[in-house]
Design a protein around this motif. Structure first.
Motif, short mmCIF file in Angstrom:
data_model
loop_
_atom_site.label_atom_id
_atom_site.label_comp_id
_atom_site.label_asym_id
_atom_site.label_seq_id
_atom_site.Cartn_x
_atom_site.Cartn_y
_atom_site.Cartn_z
N CYS A 3 -14.75 12.83 -15.13
CA CYS A 3 -14.27 12.59 -13.77
C CYS A 3 -12.86 13.16 -13.60
N GLU A 5 -10.77 12.28 -11.46
CA GLU A 5 -9.89 11.20 -10.98
C GLU A 5 -9.46 10.26 -12.11
N CYS A 6 -10.44 9.80 -12.90
CA CYS A 6 -10.10 8.79 -13.90
C CYS A 6 -10.43 9.23 -15.34
N SER A 8 -13.28 9.38 -16.95
CA SER A 8 -14.47 8.84 -17.61
C SER A 8 -15.66 9.76 -17.32
N GLU A 36 -17.14 4.71 -12.72
CA GLU A 36 -15.92 3.91 -12.89
C GLU A 36 -15.13 3.77 -11.59
N CYS A 37 -14.85 4.91 -10.93
CA CYS A 37 -13.98 4.84 -9.75
C CYS A 37 -14.71 5.21 -8.47
N TRP A 39 -15.80 8.15 -7.62
CA TRP A 39 -15.59 9.54 -7.21
C TRP A 39 -16.93 10.25 -7.10
#
Ligand SMILES: [Zn+2]
Length: 81
Positions: A3, A5-6, A8, A36-37, A39
């Motif tokens: 990802c 963004e994060c 993962s 996780e987030c 996205w």
């Protein structure tokens, strides 16, 4: 795939609607989603690099063939003289 963004791991997401299916069909981009987030976005598959390499190989083959043809034509022209 990770990802953006994060960081993962992300998994493939189903293409939604005609437009996304069209993008999926004509490009090497695929929809991904992060658990996780949340996205969601498009990322190029690694296969695009392979496809580019294949095109380069084809181009080299064509250029090589044309160069050989040109030499052959020049040789025949010289023999003709
Ligand atoms: Zn994420």
């Amino acid at each position: 795939m990770l990802c953006p963004e994060c960081g993962s791991s992300i998994h493939r997401s189903h293409a939604r609607g005609f437009k996304e299916n069209l993008v999926r069909a004509i490009t090497s981009y695929r929809a991904y989603r992060c658990r996780e987030c949340g996205w969601r976005g498009w990322m190029a598959r690694n296969r695009s690099a392979v496809r580019t390499a294949a095109w380069k190989n084809l181009l080299h083959t064509v250029i090589g063939f044309l160069a050989t043809l040109l030499i052959l034509i020049v040789a025949l022209y010289l023999i003709g003289l």
